[in-house]
Design a protein around this motif. Structure first.
Motif, PDB file in Angstrom:
ATOM      1  N   LEU A 192      13.445  17.681  -4.918  1.00 58.66           N
ATOM      2  CA  LEU A 192      14.122  16.498  -5.436  1.00 58.66           C
ATOM      3  C   LEU A 192      15.224  16.939  -6.387  1.00 58.66           C
ATOM      4  CD1 LEU A 192      13.824  13.261  -5.732  1.00 58.66           C
ATOM      5  CD2 LEU A 192      12.750  13.836  -7.910  1.00 58.66           C
ATOM      6  N   THR A 193      16.447  16.487  -6.128  1.00 56.70           N
ATOM      7  CA  THR A 193      17.547  16.793  -7.046  1.00 56.70           C
ATOM      8  C   THR A 193      18.070  15.482  -7.630  1.00 56.70           C
ATOM      9  OG1 THR A 193      18.091  18.781  -5.783  1.00 56.70           O
ATOM     10  CG2 THR A 193      19.753  17.993  -7.295  1.00 56.70           C
ATOM     11  N   THR A 194      18.970  14.813  -6.932  1.00 52.82           N
ATOM     12  CA  THR A 194      19.458  13.517  -7.428  1.00 52.82           C
ATOM     13  C   THR A 194      18.534  12.382  -7.040  1.00 52.82           C
ATOM     14  OG1 THR A 194      20.780  13.061  -5.441  1.00 52.82           O
ATOM     15  CG2 THR A 194      21.836  14.328  -7.213  1.00 52.82           C
ATOM     16  N   GLY A 195      17.704  12.588  -6.013  1.00 54.44           N
ATOM     17  CA  GLY A 195      16.826  11.531  -5.534  1.00 54.44           C
ATOM     18  C   GLY A 195      17.452  10.640  -4.492  1.00 54.44           C
ATOM     19  N   SER A 196      18.698  10.933  -4.089  1.00 52.44           N
ATOM     20  CA  SER A 196      19.388  10.052  -3.148  1.00 52.44           C
ATOM     21  C   SER A 196      18.715  10.015  -1.781  1.00 52.44           C
ATOM     22  CB  SER A 196      20.850  10.481  -2.996  1.00 52.44           C
ATOM     23  OG  SER A 196      20.945  11.831  -2.588  1.00 52.44           O
ATOM     24  N   THR A 197      18.193  11.147  -1.313  1.00 58.14           N
ATOM     25  CA  THR A 197      17.559  11.183   0.000  1.00 58.14           C
ATOM     26  C   THR A 197      16.236  10.426  -0.012  1.00 58.14           C
ATOM     27  OG1 THR A 197      18.588  13.312   0.475  1.00 58.14           O
ATOM     28  CG2 THR A 197      16.728  12.686   1.834  1.00 58.14           C
ATOM     29  N   VAL A 198      15.429  10.628  -1.050  1.00 56.55           N
ATOM     30  CA  VAL A 198      14.163   9.900  -1.155  1.00 56.55           C
ATOM     31  C   VAL A 198      14.429   8.407  -1.291  1.00 56.55           C
ATOM     32  CG1 VAL A 198      12.148   9.502  -2.632  1.00 56.55           C
ATOM     33  CG2 VAL A 198      12.833  11.837  -2.059  1.00 56.55           C
ATOM     34  N   ALA A 199      15.419   8.034  -2.086  1.00 55.09           N
ATOM     35  CA  ALA A 199      15.751   6.615  -2.255  1.00 55.09           C
ATOM     36  C   ALA A 199      16.191   5.994  -0.933  1.00 55.09           C
ATOM     37  CB  ALA A 199      16.854   6.455  -3.301  1.00 55.09           C
ATOM     38  N   GLU A 200      16.923   6.729  -0.125  1.00 56.57           N
ATOM     39  CA  GLU A 200      17.353   6.220   1.178  1.00 56.57           C
ATOM     40  C   GLU A 200      16.158   6.040   2.105  1.00 56.57           C
ATOM     41  OE1 GLU A 200      19.427   4.994   4.573  1.00 56.57           O
ATOM     42  OE2 GLU A 200      19.807   4.824   2.418  1.00 56.57           O
ATOM     43  N   ALA A 201      15.197   6.960   2.055  1.00 53.26           N
ATOM     44  CA  ALA A 201      13.995   6.814   2.868  1.00 53.26           C
ATOM     45  C   ALA A 201      13.200   5.576   2.450  1.00 53.26           C
ATOM     46  CB  ALA A 201      13.126   8.058   2.753  1.00 53.26           C
ATOM     47  N   VAL A 202      13.071   5.359   1.153  1.00 49.62           N
ATOM     48  CA  VAL A 202      12.384   4.173   0.651  1.00 49.62           C
ATOM     49  C   VAL A 202      13.080   2.908   1.139  1.00 49.62           C
ATOM     50  CG1 VAL A 202      11.791   2.869  -1.428  1.00 49.62           C
ATOM     51  CG2 VAL A 202      11.418   5.353  -1.363  1.00 49.62           C
ATOM     52  N   ARG A 203      14.411   2.890   1.053  1.00 51.68           N
ATOM     53  CA  ARG A 203      15.178   1.718   1.507  1.00 51.68           C
ATOM     54  C   ARG A 203      14.946   1.451   2.989  1.00 51.68           C
ATOM     55  NH1 ARG A 203      18.841   0.352   4.663  1.00 51.68           N
ATOM     56  NH2 ARG A 203      19.026   2.517   5.378  1.00 51.68           N
ATOM     57  N   ALA A 204      15.005   2.512   3.819  1.00 49.27           N
ATOM     58  CA  ALA A 204      14.854   2.342   5.262  1.00 49.27           C
ATOM     59  C   ALA A 204      13.457   1.839   5.622  1.00 49.27           C
ATOM     60  CB  ALA A 204      15.148   3.663   5.968  1.00 49.27           C
ATOM     61  N   LEU A 205      12.433   2.355   4.942  1.00 45.96           N
ATOM     62  CA  LEU A 205      11.071   1.906   5.209  1.00 45.96           C
ATOM     63  C   LEU A 205      10.892   0.439   4.835  1.00 45.96           C
ATOM     64  CD1 LEU A 205       9.105   5.020   3.891  1.00 45.96           C
ATOM     65  CD2 LEU A 205       9.230   4.267   6.275  1.00 45.96           C
ATOM     66  N   ARG A 206      11.373   0.077   3.671  1.00 48.05           N
ATOM     67  CA  ARG A 206      11.220  -1.312   3.232  1.00 48.05           C
ATOM     68  C   ARG A 206      12.008  -2.274   4.113  1.00 48.05           C
ATOM     69  NH1 ARG A 206      11.645  -0.099  -3.306  1.00 48.05           N
ATOM     70  NH2 ARG A 206       9.412   0.394  -3.599  1.00 48.05           N
ATOM     71  N   ARG A 207      13.176  -1.844   4.556  1.00 47.29           N
ATOM     72  CA  ARG A 207      13.975  -2.702   5.435  1.00 47.29           C
ATOM     73  C   ARG A 207      13.247  -2.973   6.747  1.00 47.29           C
ATOM     74  NH1 ARG A 207      20.386  -1.910   7.014  1.00 47.29           N
ATOM     75  NH2 ARG A 207      20.601  -3.914   8.098  1.00 47.29           N
ATOM     76  N   ALA A 208      12.406  -2.020   7.174  1.00 45.12           N
ATOM     77  CA  ALA A 208      11.654  -2.196   8.412  1.00 45.12           C
ATOM     78  C   ALA A 208      10.343  -2.951   8.190  1.00 45.12           C
ATOM     79  CB  ALA A 208      11.359  -0.837   9.031  1.00 45.12           C
ATOM     80  N   GLY A 209      10.091  -3.378   6.958  1.00 45.73           N
ATOM     81  CA  GLY A 209       8.912  -4.177   6.671  1.00 45.73           C
ATOM     82  C   GLY A 209       7.737  -3.426   6.086  1.00 45.73           C
ATOM     83  N   ALA A 210       7.905  -2.132   5.807  1.00 50.25           N
ATOM     84  CA  ALA A 210       6.797  -1.338   5.279  1.00 50.25           C
ATOM     85  C   ALA A 210       6.681  -1.491   3.769  1.00 50.25           C
ATOM     86  CB  ALA A 210       6.996   0.131   5.636  1.00 50.25           C
ATOM     87  N   GLU A 211       5.505  -1.168   3.260  1.00 46.29           N
ATOM     88  CA  GLU A 211       5.293  -1.051   1.823  1.00 46.29           C
ATOM     89  C   GLU A 211       5.330   0.426   1.462  1.00 46.29           C
ATOM     90  OE1 GLU A 211       1.811  -1.627  -1.582  1.00 46.29           O
ATOM     91  OE2 GLU A 211       1.506  -2.440   0.442  1.00 46.29           O
ATOM     92  N   VAL A 212       6.072   0.781   0.427  1.00 45.75           N
ATOM     93  CA  VAL A 212       6.134   2.156  -0.046  1.00 45.75           C
ATOM     94  C   VAL A 212       5.312   2.248  -1.324  1.00 45.75           C
ATOM     95  CG1 VAL A 212       7.613   4.050  -0.822  1.00 45.75           C
ATOM     96  CG2 VAL A 212       8.415   2.502   0.974  1.00 45.75           C
ATOM     97  N   VAL A 213       4.251   3.050  -1.303  1.00 44.76           N
ATOM     98  CA  VAL A 213       3.345   3.116  -2.453  1.00 44.76           C
ATOM     99  C   VAL A 213       3.763   4.180  -3.458  1.00 44.76           C
ATOM    100  CG1 VAL A 213       1.424   2.297  -1.038  1.00 44.76           C
ATOM    101  CG2 VAL A 213       1.741   4.762  -1.386  1.00 44.76           C
ATOM    102  N   GLY A 214       4.672   5.079  -3.057  1.00 41.02           N
ATOM    103  CA  GLY A 214       5.104   6.125  -3.973  1.00 41.02           C
ATOM    104  C   GLY A 214       5.849   7.223  -3.250  1.00 41.02           C
ATOM    105  N   ALA A 215       6.146   8.286  -3.985  1.00 36.26           N
ATOM    106  CA  ALA A 215       6.864   9.433  -3.420  1.00 36.26           C
ATOM    107  C   ALA A 215       6.376  10.699  -4.092  1.00 36.26           C
ATOM    108  CB  ALA A 215       8.371   9.274  -3.604  1.00 36.26           C
ATOM    109  N   ALA A 216       6.404  11.804  -3.346  1.00 34.34           N
ATOM    110  CA  ALA A 216       5.938  13.085  -3.872  1.00 34.34           C
ATOM    111  C   ALA A 216       6.770  14.212  -3.289  1.00 34.34           C
ATOM    112  CB  ALA A 216       4.465  13.302  -3.540  1.00 34.34           C
ATOM    113  N   VAL A 217       7.013  15.241  -4.102  1.00 34.36           N
ATOM    114  CA  VAL A 217       7.774  16.409  -3.660  1.00 34.36           C
ATOM    115  C   VAL A 217       7.078  17.673  -4.156  1.00 34.36           C
ATOM    116  CG1 VAL A 217       9.988  15.205  -3.602  1.00 34.36           C
ATOM    117  CG2 VAL A 217       9.275  16.360  -5.706  1.00 34.36           C
TER     118      VAL A 217
END
Length: 239
Positions: A192-217
């Motif tokens: 994890l550096t700026t977090g932009s890639t993880v944030a984009e993954a969270v956005r894409a999952l939520r847009r598809a209707g998923a719940e994101v419970v957290g993130a880990a690196v």
């Protein structure tokens, strides 16, 4: 037993420690100690992420060797570190103390309620490496991710991009392969550096209707005063 096998293999195919270049061991005891996971939360790009290690020194060299140096023998300790960060993230997401959500692993039996989502590699990175580092780390911990995201559009190598450029490069770069309504995910990545890639993954999952419970690196690049906008000085960090 593992150390004995490693020593025997070194006689046939000499190796050096991925962390310090000491001879005859894939990872010496001193470097292995520096890879002891110490899960801690950080926030980047509006996302709270649990990291097991700080990126730099031996940790950076081991990750670089595992990702871009062909040293798949460096993946096992990184898998343990990532699993520790995942455990902390899941514990935080638990609805009640001491009752962390389980993990659904692979395509077979249900092991719990949370699935693992990794960031898909670009075609160029996959061709260069021949494997996907984060799924390999998960496999070392006995886990598998659900291949629910795909790359869309053209995404540049992020190694030499600054924070603003990274955010622009990642924005809109991922999409779900199909609707994910009712499914819960933990996003996992290596660095994890700026977090932009993880944030984009969270956005894409939520847009598809998923719940994101957290993130880990496995590791996070510490922010420090006076750090340059360009992040190319961090070797091996292309996340």
């Amino acid at each position: 037993m593992r150390r004995a096998v490693g020593a025997a293999a070194a006689l046939l195919l000499p190796v050096t420690c991925v962390g310090c270049s000491a001879p005859d061991l894939a990872l010496c005891d001193g470097c292995r100690l520096l890879l002891t996971p110490r899960p801690h939360p950080v926030e980047r790009s509006g996302v709270r992420v649990w990291a097991a290690l700080e990126y730099g020194g031996v940790v950076a060299r081991v990750i670089g060797a595992a990702k871009d140096g062909g040293r798949t023998d460096a993946i096992e300790p990184l898998g343990r570190a990532l699993a520790a960060a995942m455990g902390a993230a899941l514990a935080e997401a638990a609805p009640t103390p001491g009752c962390a959500p389980g993990v659904r692993s692979g395509r077979g039996a249900m092991h719990g309620t949370v699935e693992l989502c990794t960031i898909p590699s670009t075609a160029e990175a996959l061709r260069a490496r021949g494997y996907r580092p984060v799924p390999r780390m998960l496999a070392a911990a006995g886990l598998r991710s659900a291949p629910v995201l795909r790359q869309v559009g053209v995404r540049l190598d992020q190694a030499a991009l600054g924070a603003t450029e990274r955010r622009a490069n990642a924005a809109g770069g991922l999409a779900a392969r199909h609707p994910l309504d009712g499914r819960r995910f933990l996003v996992v990545d290596d660095v994890l550096t700026t977090g932009s890639t993880v944030a984009e993954a969270v956005r894409a999952l939520r847009r598809a209707g998923a719940e994101v419970v957290g993130a880990a690196v496995a590791a996070q690049t510490p922010r420090r005063s006076g750090a340059p906008d360009t992040l190319s000085e961090y070797p091996g960090n292309t996340s």
